[in-house]
Write a protein that holds these residues in place. Structure first.
Motif, PDB file in Angstrom:
ATOM      1  N   ALA A   1       0.831  -1.202   0.000  1.00  0.00           N
ATOM      2  CA  ALA A   1       0.000   0.000   0.000  1.00  0.00           C
ATOM      3  C   ALA A   1       0.867   1.253   0.000  1.00  0.00           C
ATOM      4  N   PHE A   2       1.996   1.189   0.678  1.00  0.00           N
ATOM      5  CA  PHE A   2       2.917   2.330   0.680  1.00  0.00           C
ATOM      6  C   PHE A   2       3.636   2.448  -0.664  1.00  0.00           C
ATOM      7  N   PHE A   3       4.060   1.300  -1.231  1.00  0.00           N
ATOM      8  CA  PHE A   3       4.818   1.330  -2.478  1.00  0.00           C
ATOM      9  C   PHE A   3       4.030   1.973  -3.626  1.00  0.00           C
ATOM     10  N   VAL A   4       2.718   1.797  -3.625  1.00  0.00           N
ATOM     11  CA  VAL A   4       1.921   2.284  -4.757  1.00  0.00           C
ATOM     12  C   VAL A   4       1.474   3.728  -4.578  1.00  0.00           C
ATOM     13  N   GLN A   5       1.819   4.356  -3.469  1.00  0.00           N
ATOM     14  CA  GLN A   5       1.418   5.742  -3.223  1.00  0.00           C
ATOM     15  C   GLN A   5       2.645   6.606  -2.986  1.00  0.00           C
ATOM     16  N   PRO A   6       3.238   7.188  -4.018  1.00  0.00           N
ATOM     17  CA  PRO A   6       4.478   7.972  -3.873  1.00  0.00           C
ATOM     18  C   PRO A   6       4.356   9.163  -2.927  1.00  0.00           C
ATOM     19  N   GLU A   7       3.118   9.699  -2.768  1.00  0.00           N
ATOM     20  CA  GLU A   7       3.004  10.891  -1.913  1.00  0.00           C
ATOM     21  C   GLU A   7       3.375  10.618  -0.469  1.00  0.00           C
ATOM     22  N   PHE A   8       3.304   9.356  -0.036  1.00  0.00           N
ATOM     23  CA  PHE A   8       3.642   9.041   1.345  1.00  0.00           C
ATOM     24  C   PHE A   8       5.148   8.996   1.581  1.00  0.00           C
ATOM     25  N   ILE A   9       5.941   9.046   0.492  1.00  0.00           N
ATOM     26  CA  ILE A   9       7.390   9.041   0.657  1.00  0.00           C
ATOM     27  C   ILE A   9       7.850  10.352   1.293  1.00  0.00           C
ATOM     28  N   GLU A  10       7.324  11.459   0.782  1.00  0.00           N
ATOM     29  CA  GLU A  10       7.721  12.761   1.319  1.00  0.00           C
ATOM     30  C   GLU A  10       6.906  13.148   2.545  1.00  0.00           C
ATOM     31  N   HIS A  11       5.771  12.515   2.741  1.00  0.00           N
ATOM     32  CA  HIS A  11       4.935  12.802   3.905  1.00  0.00           C
ATOM     33  C   HIS A  11       4.553  11.469   4.547  1.00  0.00           C
ATOM     34  N   PRO A  12       5.438  10.917   5.385  1.00  0.00           N
ATOM     35  CA  PRO A  12       5.195   9.586   5.967  1.00  0.00           C
ATOM     36  C   PRO A  12       3.873   9.523   6.723  1.00  0.00           C
ATOM     37  N   PHE A  13       3.259   8.370   6.637  1.00  0.00           N
ATOM     38  CA  PHE A  13       2.009   8.115   7.355  1.00  0.00           C
ATOM     39  C   PHE A  13       2.324   7.967   8.833  1.00  0.00           C
ATOM     40  N   ASP A  14       1.687   8.803   9.667  1.00  0.00           N
ATOM     41  CA  ASP A  14       1.984   8.796  11.102  1.00  0.00           C
ATOM     42  C   ASP A  14       0.679   9.024  11.866  1.00  0.00           C
ATOM     43  N   VAL A  15       0.305   8.049  12.688  1.00  0.00           N
ATOM     44  CA  VAL A  15      -0.922   8.142  13.489  1.00  0.00           C
ATOM     45  C   VAL A  15      -0.592   7.764  14.922  1.00  0.00           C
ATOM     46  N   ALA A  16      -1.073   8.556  15.876  1.00  0.00           N
ATOM     47  CA  ALA A  16      -0.772   8.288  17.283  1.00  0.00           C
ATOM     48  C   ALA A  16      -1.995   8.589  18.136  1.00  0.00           C
ATOM     49  N   VAL A  17      -1.999   8.026  19.342  1.00  0.00           N
ATOM     50  CA  VAL A  17      -3.052   8.290  20.322  1.00  0.00           C
ATOM     51  C   VAL A  17      -2.399   8.757  21.614  1.00  0.00           C
ATOM     52  N   PRO A  18      -3.023   9.692  22.348  1.00  0.00           N
ATOM     53  CA  PRO A  18      -2.458  10.139  23.629  1.00  0.00           C
ATOM     54  C   PRO A  18      -2.328   8.976  24.604  1.00  0.00           C
ATOM     55  N   TRP A  19      -1.244   9.020  25.367  1.00  0.00           N
ATOM     56  CA  TRP A  19      -0.981   7.884  26.247  1.00  0.00           C
ATOM     57  C   TRP A  19      -0.597   8.299  27.666  1.00  0.00           C
ATOM     58  N   LEU A  20       0.430   9.129  27.825  1.00  0.00           N
ATOM     59  CA  LEU A  20       0.993   9.386  29.150  1.00  0.00           C
ATOM     60  C   LEU A  20       1.153  10.882  29.385  1.00  0.00           C
ATOM     61  N   PRO A  21       0.567  11.422  30.461  1.00  0.00           N
ATOM     62  CA  PRO A  21       0.780  12.842  30.770  1.00  0.00           C
ATOM     63  C   PRO A  21       2.240  13.116  31.122  1.00  0.00           C
ATOM     64  N   THR A  22       2.786  14.195  30.558  1.00  0.00           N
ATOM     65  CA  THR A  22       4.175  14.562  30.841  1.00  0.00           C
ATOM     66  C   THR A  22       4.281  15.960  31.435  1.00  0.00           C
ATOM     67  N   GLY A  23       3.215  16.421  32.025  1.00  0.00           N
ATOM     68  CA  GLY A  23       3.210  17.761  32.594  1.00  0.00           C
ATOM     69  C   GLY A  23       2.259  18.636  31.813  1.00  0.00           C
ATOM     70  N   THR A  24       2.803  19.372  30.845  1.00  0.00           N
ATOM     71  CA  THR A  24       1.963  20.270  30.047  1.00  0.00           C
ATOM     72  C   THR A  24       1.388  19.586  28.814  1.00  0.00           C
ATOM     73  N   THR A  25       1.933  18.425  28.437  1.00  0.00           N
ATOM     74  CA  THR A  25       1.470  17.731  27.233  1.00  0.00           C
ATOM     75  C   THR A  25       1.207  16.264  27.547  1.00  0.00           C
ATOM     76  N   LEU A  26       0.747  15.559  26.510  1.00  0.00           N
ATOM     77  CA  LEU A  26       0.538  14.119  26.598  1.00  0.00           C
ATOM     78  C   LEU A  26       1.506  13.424  25.652  1.00  0.00           C
ATOM     79  N   PHE A  27       2.208  12.421  26.171  1.00  0.00           N
ATOM     80  CA  PHE A  27       3.089  11.625  25.315  1.00  0.00           C
ATOM     81  C   PHE A  27       2.225  10.643  24.540  1.00  0.00           C
ATOM     82  N   SER A  28       2.402  10.608  23.219  1.00  0.00           N
ATOM     83  CA  SER A  28       1.551   9.782  22.365  1.00  0.00           C
ATOM     84  C   SER A  28       2.292   8.542  21.894  1.00  0.00           C
TER      85      SER A  28
END
Length: 729
Positions: free
Chosen positions: A55-82
């Motif tokens: 799926a990645f090989f057939v979509q060149p646009e993901f080469i320059e803009h990698p697919f990245d998905v995250a969910v909040p996990w751990l509070p680190t003070g002012t932010t959440l570590f994902s």
């Protein structure tokens, strides 16, 4: 639809993890069911991994803009570590390789673990290893570790899966923990597992320090955040002053600390000593460690983090130079040791150390694409070679037990039987196996040709040639000649193993009676052999004369876009001189091996010609430059001395004296309280109350006469007194 398929990256590590829990909780008593659960799970992960990769090989646009998905996990003070997953060109390439190689190893294992020759027959009644289910549970968790590491989008998540693999390597290297040898100096599986665990912990501690410093300086461990231009610029400009080294940028310091983690995981000098002894585990474990998981993870980490190493070009005179030096030195260092090893798995183990050195040297000189290419091709042919060596060992064990069917052969292998000890991994006990085991033999030869860099046809040639060409064209002369020398030695010792194992006449009855392995073992060999040969064709440089235009280098094109996204060098290079050197060292090493071992095959009891030629140098190489003895005499001895000092500090000088003093003070205080509080006051009050009661009892006792008239008189007087009192109230 493509983002939907890329989202499947979340699920890739899940099937083997579920298989691990299913086996240990539900199916462990049914061995065949357990193996089927593990194999079914890894096949699902393989399918998911390839879906994500393609799926990645057939979509060149993901080469320059990698697919990245995250969910909040751990509070680190002012932010959440994902926590999340990322899919870029490196991830896709690794998923393509790891998924397939893991599936082949799992299928192979179902056949390999059916004949544990080191065990007594009484422990092997059903033809399966007594801990067959446990083995598949462990390798399932091992697979989870590598797959999770590959898709991780941040260093903390990567480190968690990194440590899962460290635990599994300990459990699997020492899997046959009851195995003993007649020679008490020979390391046992239990000791080898502990050695691997402790040695890699050294690198892991330094890696963790690097991650802590990186989080403090960057504020996050997400790859895309770290590789942002402003973050890299900050890390390169900010500095810290170190004793002896002076002012060093945070980018260089963190990079070096992270690299030490890779040194431990990928068994580079000076933390290389654990990997050869890791061969004490079952052979599928060796293939897992050397091809699909453990040591590949170290290279993958540096591949992933190379933008930090090269931040604002600060790494060229610091971290990257260090990486190149360690890699090139390890490549030649390990190759020389492999020349003098007779254990077929240890030859391949030192080969792995050397080839990983190749990859690190490539990363150190900035040959990012070439390093990834060699990482992937090496996994295919090294998995083939290790599984092939396991098939050979399997066959020789079968042959030994067949030849000694009435001599309690099962007991011989662990050194506790009635017969002489027999080593089925020693190539001097083999010979002539190509006729006995043709499928194993020919696939092993293809893998050996790829490892040696046999020109044009094999994957190993194309990936090695790219590294050599990049080193030569970009002026890294010392690295180039060091790696070329290592390649010559690699071709020689690899085909030394081929000729000693498969050609000539059998040198033992075990080799003469060795049968071909079952299809569950040989089918993965044949499939891996395809990739060991053709896997390199997708990376033929487009500027290579003649062949370059056939496929137009799809691998290089894919990785070039990724490299440019991270600001790394990725230009194709070609040098006719480097090509000539590559041809000479590959073919020259194979020819020298044939000249020494192939033209006149070794006979039973004959001395190794190289041992005769090198004399005492051969002994030094065979003893691995005495590094184990050196570490035992220095680090191990110092650690034992420190533990004894700590014990004395505890037992004699400080802690125990304090505890003993507290005890003595408690005894003194209790005595003082007894004399001055307990006896005169508490005991006095209790005793006084007793005396009063006793006196009162004595007085009242006089009234107890036993005569009724006296009691009536007392009653009458009492009534009169009460009536009299009533008159006054």
């Amino acid at each position: 639809m493509t983002p939907t398929f890329l989202n499947l990256a979340w699920l890739v590590p899940l099937p083997p993890l579920l298989a691990f829990f299913a086996i240990i909780l539900f199916t462990n008593k049914n061995k065949r069911l357990s193996s089927n659960v593990a194999i079914g799970a890894i096949l699902i992960s393989w399918a998911l991994a390839w879906l994500v990769a393609f799926a990645f090989f057939v979509q060149p646009e993901f080469i320059e803009h990698p697919f990245d998905v995250a969910v909040p996990w751990l509070p680190t003070g002012t932010t959440l570590f994902s926590m999340g997953v990322t899919v870029d060109a490196v991830t896709a390439g690794m998923l393509f390789m790891v998924g397939f190689v893991l599936a082949m190893i799992f299928i192979y294992s179902s056949g390999y673990m059916t004949f544990p020759g080191h065990l007594a027959a009484a422990l092997n009644k059903d033809g399966l290893d007594p801990r067959y289910s446990r083995f598949f549970a462990y390798i399932s968790l091992f697979a989870t570790g590598m797959l999770g590491l590959v898709v991780a989008n941040n260093l903390l998540m990567l480190f968690i899966f990194w440590e899962i693999m460290g635990l599994c390597s300990y459990l699997l290297i020492g899997f046959w923990y009851e195995k003993k040898y007649p020679d008490p100096k020979q390391i046992t599986p239990k000791e080898a597992g502990l050695k691997a665990f402790l040695t890699t912990r050294v690198g892991d501690v330094l890696l963790m320090m690097g991650l802590i410093f990186l989080f403090i300086q960057a504020g996050d461990l997400n790859f895309q955040y770290i590789f942002a231009a402003e973050t890299l610029h900050h890390l390169a400009e900010a500095s810290v002053t170190l004793p002896l080294f002076g002012e060093v940028s945070w980018a260089v310091l963190i990079s070096v600390l992270i690299f030490f983690g890779a040194i431990g995981k990928s068994a580079q000098f000076p933390l290389h000593v654990w990997l050869p002894d890791a061969m004490e585990g079952p052979t599928p474990v060796s293939a897992l460690i050397h091809a699909a998981t453990m040591v590949s993870a170290g290279v993958y980490l540096i591949v992933r983090m190379l933008p930090l190493f090269a931040a604002d070009h600060h790494g060229e005179n610091g971290a990257m130079t260090f990486v190149a030096f360690i890699g090139a030195f390890t490549a030649i260092f390990a190759a020389t040791i492999a020349l003098a090893q007779n254990d077929i798995k240890k030859v391949l183990a030192y080969s792995t150390i050397s080839q990983l050195g190749y990859m690190f040297a490539a990363l150190g000189i900035g040959a990012w694409v070439a390093a990834i290419f060699h990482l992937l091709t090496h996994a295919f042919f090294k998995a083939l070679l290790f599984l092939g060596s396991g098939s050979v060992i399997h066959g020789v064990e079968h042959g030994h037990h067949h030849a000694h069917a009435h001599g309690h052969g099962h007991d011989d292998h662990d050194g506790h039987g009635h017969g002489a000890y027999f080593d089925p991994q020693n190539m001097l006990n083999m010979g002539g196996l190509l006729k006995r085991m043709p499928r194993t033999g020919w696939t092993f030869i293809l893998g050996a040709a790829s490892l040696s860099g046999f020109p044009l046809l094999t994957a190993g040639f194309w990936s090695k040639d790219e590294i050599l060409a990049d080193a030569f064209v970009n002026g890294h002369t010392l690295v180039f000649w060091t790696l070329a020398a290592a390649a010559l030695l690699t071709a020689f010792y690899t085909f030394r193993a081929v000729f000693l194992t498969f050609f000539g006449q059998p040198r033992t009855e075990a080799a003469a009676h060795a049968p071909e392995s079952v299809s569950a073992m040989t089918l993965p060999l044949m499939l891996l052999a395809i990739f060991a040969v053709a896997g390199g064709w997708v990376g033929i440089p487009s500027i290579f004369p003649g062949l370059g235009g056939l496929l137009n280098n799809p691998f290089g094109s894919l990785m070039k876009g990724q490299a440019e996204h991270y600001g790394l060098h990725a230009e194709e290079v070609f040098s006719s001189f480097a090509l000539g050197v590559s041809l000479v060292v590959a073919l020259g090493g194979i020819f020298l091996a044939w000249l020494v071992y192939g033209r006149r095959p070794l006979q039973t009891g004959q001395q190794d010609p190289v041992a005769r030629l090198l004399g005492p140098v051969y002994t030094i190489l065979q003893r691995k430059y005495y590094f184990d003895e050196l570490y035992a005499a220095t680090i191990v001895r110092f650690t034992k001395w420190l533990s004894q000092i700590s014990f004395r500090f505890d037992d004699q000088w400080l802690i125990d004296p304090i505890v003993d003093g507290v005890g003595r003070f408690g005894r003194w205080l209790s005595g003082a309280l007894r004399r001055f509080v307990d006896e005169p006051i508490i005991d006095g009050a209790v005793n006084g109350a007793g005396l009063v009661a006793s006196a009162a009892g004595s007085a009242l006792r006089l009234l107890q006469t036993g005569q009724a008239q006296n009691y009536l008189l007392v009653l009458l007087l009492t009534v009169l007194v009460l009536l009299g009192l009533a008159q006054f109230v």
